[in-house]
Design a protein around this motif. Structure first.
Motif, mmCIF file in Angstrom:
data_model
loop_
_atom_site.group_PDB
_atom_site.id
_atom_site.type_symbol
_atom_site.label_atom_id
_atom_site.label_comp_id
_atom_site.label_asym_id
_atom_site.label_seq_id
_atom_site.Cartn_x
_atom_site.Cartn_y
_atom_site.Cartn_z
ATOM 1 N N TRP A 128 0.786 -1.230 0.000
ATOM 2 C CA TRP A 128 0.000 0.000 0.000
ATOM 3 C C TRP A 128 0.822 1.285 0.000
ATOM 4 O O TRP A 128 0.264 2.383 -0.111
ATOM 5 N N ARG A 188 -0.486 -12.372 -7.481
ATOM 6 C CA ARG A 188 -1.910 -12.056 -7.544
ATOM 7 C C ARG A 188 -2.690 -12.846 -8.592
ATOM 8 O O ARG A 188 -3.888 -12.642 -8.740
ATOM 9 N N GLY A 233 -6.018 -14.313 -2.676
ATOM 10 C CA GLY A 233 -6.965 -13.478 -1.950
ATOM 11 C C GLY A 233 -8.204 -14.258 -1.565
ATOM 12 O O GLY A 233 -8.677 -14.190 -0.413
ATOM 13 N N ARG A 234 -8.723 -15.017 -2.497
ATOM 14 C CA ARG A 234 -9.909 -15.828 -2.220
ATOM 15 C C ARG A 234 -9.601 -16.916 -1.205
ATOM 16 O O ARG A 234 -10.386 -17.161 -0.276
ATOM 17 N N LYS A 279 -9.482 -15.362 2.245
ATOM 18 C CA LYS A 279 -10.817 -15.029 2.760
ATOM 19 C C LYS A 279 -11.580 -16.279 3.187
ATOM 20 O O LYS A 279 -12.284 -16.277 4.213
ATOM 21 N N PHE A 332 -14.202 -1.434 1.085
ATOM 22 C CA PHE A 332 -13.333 -1.326 -0.082
ATOM 23 C C PHE A 332 -13.743 -0.100 -0.884
ATOM 24 O O PHE A 332 -14.845 0.433 -0.739
ATOM 25 N N ASP A 333 -12.838 0.334 -1.743
ATOM 26 C CA ASP A 333 -13.067 1.495 -2.590
ATOM 27 C C ASP A 333 -14.005 1.101 -3.730
ATOM 28 O O ASP A 333 -13.641 0.273 -4.571
ATOM 29 N N GLN A 367 -12.849 0.749 -7.463
ATOM 30 C CA GLN A 367 -11.904 -0.282 -7.888
ATOM 31 C C GLN A 367 -12.674 -1.501 -8.401
ATOM 32 O O GLN A 367 -13.189 -2.306 -7.629
ATOM 33 N N ASN A 424 -11.681 -5.167 -7.316
ATOM 34 C CA ASN A 424 -12.119 -5.489 -5.959
ATOM 35 C C ASN A 424 -13.622 -5.728 -5.901
ATOM 36 O O ASN A 424 -14.103 -6.605 -5.168
ATOM 37 N N PHE A 441 -14.305 -9.190 -7.265
ATOM 38 C CA PHE A 441 -13.907 -10.187 -6.274
ATOM 39 C C PHE A 441 -14.924 -10.282 -5.145
ATOM 40 O O PHE A 441 -15.390 -11.377 -4.789
ATOM 41 N N ASN A 442 -15.308 -9.148 -4.583
ATOM 42 C CA ASN A 442 -16.189 -9.150 -3.418
ATOM 43 C C ASN A 442 -17.590 -9.663 -3.734
ATOM 44 O O ASN A 442 -18.150 -10.470 -2.982
ATOM 45 N N ARG A 491 -15.639 4.667 0.923
ATOM 46 C CA ARG A 491 -15.689 3.216 1.013
ATOM 47 C C ARG A 491 -17.134 2.701 1.019
ATOM 48 O O ARG A 491 -18.042 3.366 1.537
#
Length: 243
Positions: free
Chosen positions: A28, A89, A94-95, A98, A117-118, A121, A124, A127-128, A159
């Motif tokens: 970041w 990545r 990431g999955r 989680k 999250f933003d 993006q 993201n 993904f979410n 967010r």
């Protein structure tokens, strides 16, 4: 990079927690002052939090971190950070992180996880909503203030606060790979660029202004965000009216 040796496991010792500090700065671009420190990680984990790492042999290449919370009158778990090294990545880490966090939280008898999250993006968002099955009914302007230090915050820190109802059949089907179902007639959409990071800052800031207004008006009007689609370099959030 040895892709075949990446494992997911709990982070327990001090050296690995120091690596979590370093990875925050690497992913970041934040200064030491904004890093979640080892002392906080130790205390949160002891108090029921999650700190799970992705390791290539013994090298930390990703982590997920969260802590117990109390939201909407119920006990929950807030997943505060998820980070994966750039070169790792494309491995679905990431999955995997989680899902490991989900198993830990389910074992504690909890059924709700949240995070932010933003909303600009698109990766993201995909993904979410499409990989995990979250929903969202809260939009938080300038959540981390208007002078946040990360290079990721050049267009502000608005967010979406998402809820992951980890024990529901809907979520189980989505994490098993099922596609989102049709959302009916009372459905609206909010459009975002396919890649906000490729736009000039003034253009990106205008997108922030317009989407902030659109989200806040829709959520105030009784809608909830339930899905996301991407096509022709355009992303669209799908919202339905709360039942």
């Amino acid at each position: 990079m040895q892709t075949g040796t990446v494992t997911i496991r709990q982070i327990d010792d001090v050296a690995e927690m120091r690596a979590v500090e370093d990875l925050q700065k690497e992913v970041w671009g934040i200064p030491d002052l904004d890093v979640v420190p080892l002392t906080h990680l130790v205390a949160a984990k002891e108090a029921g939090g999650t700190l799970i790492g992705a390791f290539d042999d013994e090298v930390l290449v990703g982590f997920v971190y969260g802590f117990p919370s109390f939201e909407f009158g119920r006990h929950a778990h807030h997943s505060h950070m998820l980070a994966v090294k750039t070169e790792y990545r494309n491995l679905d880490l990431g999955r995997r992180l989680k899902l490991a966090q989900r198993e830990h939280v389910l074992a504690q008898g909890l059924e709700l996880m949240t995070w932010t999250f933003d909303p600009l993006q698109s990766l993201n968002a995909h993904f979410n909503f499409n990989k995990l099955g979250v929903v969202a009914d809260r939009y938080l302007p300038d959540f981390y203030g208007d002078e946040a230090t990360s290079f990721l915050h050049q267009t502000g820190t608005d967010r979406l606060w998402v809820s992951w109802l980890i024990a529901t059949e809907r979520v189980k089907k989505i994490i098993d790979g099922a596609a989102q179902t049709e959302h009916g007639n009372d459905c609206i959409s909010i459009e975002i660029p396919g890649d906000i990071n490729s736009l000039e800052q003034q253009v990106a800031l205008q997108w922030r202004k317009e989407t902030r207004r659109a989200f806040m008006d829709a959520l105030k009007g009784g809608y909830v965000v339930v899905g996301f689609t991407r096509e022709n370099n355009v992303g669209r959030y799908l919202l339905i009216r709360k039942s």
